[in-house]
Motif scaffolding. Sequence first.
Motif, PDB file in Angstrom:
ATOM      1  N   ASP A  34       0.815  -1.218   0.000  1.00 54.83           N
ATOM      2  CA  ASP A  34       0.000   0.000   0.000  1.00 54.83           C
ATOM      3  C   ASP A  34       0.850   1.271   0.000  1.00 54.83           C
ATOM      4  OD1 ASP A  34      -2.245  -1.519  -0.092  1.00 54.83           O
ATOM      5  OD2 ASP A  34      -2.963  -1.053   1.925  1.00 54.83           O
ATOM      6  N   ASP A  35       2.127   1.157   0.354  1.00 57.73           N
ATOM      7  CA  ASP A  35       3.019   2.326   0.296  1.00 57.73           C
ATOM      8  C   ASP A  35       3.348   2.697  -1.144  1.00 57.73           C
ATOM      9  OD1 ASP A  35       3.157   2.359   3.086  1.00 57.73           O
ATOM     10  OD2 ASP A  35       4.968   1.134   3.127  1.00 57.73           O
ATOM     11  N   THR A  36       3.168   1.769  -2.073  1.00 58.69           N
ATOM     12  CA  THR A  36       3.576   1.988  -3.458  1.00 58.69           C
ATOM     13  C   THR A  36       2.428   2.402  -4.373  1.00 58.69           C
ATOM     14  OG1 THR A  36       3.261  -0.341  -4.037  1.00 58.69           O
ATOM     15  CG2 THR A  36       5.430   0.303  -3.207  1.00 58.69           C
ATOM     16  N   ILE A  37       1.220   2.555  -3.835  1.00 62.26           N
ATOM     17  CA  ILE A  37       0.072   2.938  -4.658  1.00 62.26           C
ATOM     18  C   ILE A  37       0.254   4.369  -5.146  1.00 62.26           C
ATOM     19  CG2 ILE A  37      -2.418   3.361  -4.659  1.00 62.26           C
ATOM     20  CD1 ILE A  37      -2.700   1.138  -2.603  1.00 62.26           C
ATOM     21  N   ASN A  38      -0.002   4.598  -6.428  1.00 61.96           N
ATOM     22  CA  ASN A  38       0.098   5.934  -7.015  1.00 61.96           C
ATOM     23  C   ASN A  38      -0.933   6.856  -6.353  1.00 61.96           C
ATOM     24  OD1 ASN A  38       0.929   7.983  -8.707  1.00 61.96           O
ATOM     25  ND2 ASN A  38      -0.411   7.350 -10.382  1.00 61.96           N
ATOM     26  N   GLU A  39      -0.502   8.008  -5.907  1.00 62.03           N
ATOM     27  CA  GLU A  39      -1.369   8.898  -5.133  1.00 62.03           C
ATOM     28  C   GLU A  39      -2.214   9.790  -6.044  1.00 62.03           C
ATOM     29  OE1 GLU A  39       0.345  11.027  -1.868  1.00 62.03           O
ATOM     30  OE2 GLU A  39       1.552   9.308  -1.264  1.00 62.03           O
ATOM     31  N   ASP A  40      -3.464   9.372  -6.273  1.00 63.93           N
ATOM     32  CA  ASP A  40      -4.429  10.235  -6.943  1.00 63.93           C
ATOM     33  C   ASP A  40      -5.309  10.870  -5.863  1.00 63.93           C
ATOM     34  OD1 ASP A  40      -6.051   8.166  -6.124  1.00 63.93           O
ATOM     35  OD2 ASP A  40      -6.662   7.546  -8.129  1.00 63.93           O
ATOM     36  N   THR A  41      -6.383  11.526  -6.246  1.00 67.17           N
ATOM     37  CA  THR A  41      -7.194  12.243  -5.249  1.00 67.17           C
ATOM     38  C   THR A  41      -7.838  11.284  -4.252  1.00 67.17           C
ATOM     39  OG1 THR A  41      -9.056  12.242  -6.808  1.00 67.17           O
ATOM     40  CG2 THR A  41      -7.685  14.214  -6.738  1.00 67.17           C
ATOM     41  N   ASP A  42      -8.290  10.106  -4.720  1.00 71.23           N
ATOM     42  CA  ASP A  42      -8.898   9.137  -3.799  1.00 71.23           C
ATOM     43  C   ASP A  42      -7.880   8.622  -2.796  1.00 71.23           C
ATOM     44  OD1 ASP A  42     -11.329   9.392  -5.067  1.00 71.23           O
ATOM     45  OD2 ASP A  42     -11.086   7.592  -6.300  1.00 71.23           O
ATOM     46  N   VAL A  43      -6.689   8.316  -3.263  1.00 77.89           N
ATOM     47  CA  VAL A  43      -5.655   7.784  -2.376  1.00 77.89           C
ATOM     48  C   VAL A  43      -5.224   8.852  -1.366  1.00 77.89           C
ATOM     49  CG1 VAL A  43      -3.321   6.835  -2.283  1.00 77.89           C
ATOM     50  CG2 VAL A  43      -4.878   6.107  -4.079  1.00 77.89           C
ATOM     51  N   LYS A  44      -5.097  10.093  -1.815  1.00 73.98           N
ATOM     52  CA  LYS A  44      -4.720  11.170  -0.896  1.00 73.98           C
ATOM     53  C   LYS A  44      -5.758  11.342   0.212  1.00 73.98           C
ATOM     54  CE  LYS A  44      -1.863  13.800  -4.080  1.00 73.98           C
ATOM     55  NZ  LYS A  44      -1.676  15.009  -4.860  1.00 73.98           N
ATOM     56  N   GLU A  45      -7.022  11.234  -0.141  1.00 76.52           N
ATOM     57  CA  GLU A  45      -8.080  11.342   0.870  1.00 76.52           C
ATOM     58  C   GLU A  45      -8.031  10.151   1.822  1.00 76.52           C
ATOM     59  OE1 GLU A  45     -11.221  12.567   3.190  1.00 76.52           O
ATOM     60  OE2 GLU A  45      -9.976  13.720   1.801  1.00 76.52           O
ATOM     61  N   ALA A  46      -7.782   8.955   1.300  1.00 74.32           N
ATOM     62  CA  ALA A  46      -7.670   7.763   2.152  1.00 74.32           C
ATOM     63  C   ALA A  46      -6.487   7.900   3.106  1.00 74.32           C
ATOM     64  CB  ALA A  46      -7.534   6.512   1.288  1.00 74.32           C
ATOM     65  N   ILE A  47      -5.378   8.425   2.621  1.00 71.90           N
ATOM     66  CA  ILE A  47      -4.204   8.632   3.476  1.00 71.90           C
ATOM     67  C   ILE A  47      -4.515   9.649   4.564  1.00 71.90           C
ATOM     68  CG2 ILE A  47      -1.855   9.585   3.497  1.00 71.90           C
ATOM     69  CD1 ILE A  47      -1.495   8.307   0.707  1.00 71.90           C
ATOM     70  N   ARG A  48      -5.266  10.694   4.210  1.00 72.26           N
ATOM     71  CA  ARG A  48      -5.641  11.710   5.188  1.00 72.26           C
ATOM     72  C   ARG A  48      -6.494  11.119   6.312  1.00 72.26           C
ATOM     73  NH1 ARG A  48      -9.483  14.798   6.736  1.00 72.26           N
ATOM     74  NH2 ARG A  48     -11.025  14.077   5.245  1.00 72.26           N
ATOM     75  N   ARG A  49      -7.260  10.083   6.007  1.00 70.86           N
ATOM     76  CA  ARG A  49      -8.148   9.457   6.992  1.00 70.86           C
ATOM     77  C   ARG A  49      -7.462   8.402   7.856  1.00 70.86           C
ATOM     78  NH1 ARG A  49     -13.891   8.539   3.860  1.00 70.86           N
ATOM     79  NH2 ARG A  49     -14.068  10.654   3.039  1.00 70.86           N
ATOM     80  N   LEU A  50      -6.225   8.062   7.548  1.00 68.56           N
ATOM     81  CA  LEU A  50      -5.517   7.050   8.335  1.00 68.56           C
ATOM     82  C   LEU A  50      -5.362   7.503   9.782  1.00 68.56           C
ATOM     83  CD1 LEU A  50      -2.582   6.041   5.957  1.00 68.56           C
ATOM     84  CD2 LEU A  50      -4.512   4.608   6.621  1.00 68.56           C
ATOM     85  N   PRO A  51      -5.391   6.551  10.724  1.00 67.28           N
ATOM     86  CA  PRO A  51      -5.062   6.898  12.110  1.00 67.28           C
ATOM     87  C   PRO A  51      -3.627   7.440  12.174  1.00 67.28           C
ATOM     88  CG  PRO A  51      -6.003   4.694  11.991  1.00 67.28           C
ATOM     89  CD  PRO A  51      -5.786   5.152  10.588  1.00 67.28           C
ATOM     90  N   GLU A  52      -3.365   8.286  13.141  1.00 67.74           N
ATOM     91  CA  GLU A  52      -2.073   8.973  13.219  1.00 67.74           C
ATOM     92  C   GLU A  52      -0.889   8.012  13.251  1.00 67.74           C
ATOM     93  OE1 GLU A  52       0.202  12.424  15.814  1.00 67.74           O
ATOM     94  OE2 GLU A  52      -1.752  11.693  16.471  1.00 67.74           O
ATOM     95  N   GLN A  53      -0.992   6.947  14.035  1.00 63.63           N
ATOM     96  CA  GLN A  53       0.132   6.004  14.157  1.00 63.63           C
ATOM     97  C   GLN A  53       0.398   5.296  12.829  1.00 63.63           C
ATOM     98  OE1 GLN A  53       2.251   5.649  16.749  1.00 63.63           O
ATOM     99  NE2 GLN A  53       3.429   4.344  15.378  1.00 63.63           N
ATOM    100  N   VAL A  54      -0.648   4.900  12.137  1.00 65.11           N
ATOM    101  CA  VAL A  54      -0.484   4.228  10.844  1.00 65.11           C
ATOM    102  C   VAL A  54       0.123   5.196   9.829  1.00 65.11           C
ATOM    103  CG1 VAL A  54      -1.715   3.068   8.959  1.00 65.11           C
ATOM    104  CG2 VAL A  54      -2.411   2.672  11.321  1.00 65.11           C
ATOM    105  N   TYR A  55      -0.329   6.444   9.851  1.00 66.48           N
ATOM    106  CA  TYR A  55       0.217   7.464   8.953  1.00 66.48           C
ATOM    107  C   TYR A  55       1.704   7.701   9.242  1.00 66.48           C
ATOM    108  CZ  TYR A  55       1.057  11.967   6.727  1.00 66.48           C
ATOM    109  OH  TYR A  55       1.587  12.970   5.967  1.00 66.48           O
ATOM    110  N   ASN A  56       2.051   7.800  10.531  1.00 65.64           N
ATOM    111  CA  ASN A  56       3.458   8.008  10.902  1.00 65.64           C
ATOM    112  C   ASN A  56       4.333   6.824  10.489  1.00 65.64           C
ATOM    113  OD1 ASN A  56       2.911  10.524  11.963  1.00 65.64           O
ATOM    114  ND2 ASN A  56       2.674   9.774  14.050  1.00 65.64           N
ATOM    115  N   ASP A  57       3.822   5.610  10.652  1.00 67.82           N
ATOM    116  CA  ASP A  57       4.566   4.416  10.217  1.00 67.82           C
ATOM    117  C   ASP A  57       4.793   4.441   8.712  1.00 67.82           C
ATOM    118  OD1 ASP A  57       4.573   3.553  12.830  1.00 67.82           O
ATOM    119  OD2 ASP A  57       2.978   2.073  12.547  1.00 67.82           O
ATOM    120  N   ARG A  58       3.761   4.842   7.967  1.00 67.44           N
ATOM    121  CA  ARG A  58       3.876   4.940   6.503  1.00 67.44           C
ATOM    122  C   ARG A  58       4.951   5.946   6.121  1.00 67.44           C
ATOM    123  NH1 ARG A  58       0.896   4.889   1.533  1.00 67.44           N
ATOM    124  NH2 ARG A  58       1.281   6.801   0.364  1.00 67.44           N
TER     125      ARG A  58
END
Length: 110
Positions: A34-58
Amino acid sequence: MASRAPAATSRLMVGFRKWYYNACGFNKFGLMRDDTINEDTDVKEAIRRLPEQVYNDRMFRLKRALDLSMKQQILPKDQWTKYEEDVHYLEPYLEEVMCERKEKEEWAKK
């Protein structure tokens, strides 16, 4: 004999998936699929919704991968991400965002 064919095919597919996962090479940098998915608008919104710890790990994995890439190095083999350990952490959020977008598009048509 017929009952054994699906099991053999399933094992073959799992073996192929593991081979392909290792052949892609992103696991050698400690990245997950999932770290390698091309970031389009849907992916950017999904990343924004990640819990803080998961986002920091990413972000840690991505920064480490960039650093290793710049140094033209890879992680020691014991630190590579294994096929069994790769969690699809972004998928549920991405599916939710895509469903919401499709629902908005349907409402806009009416």
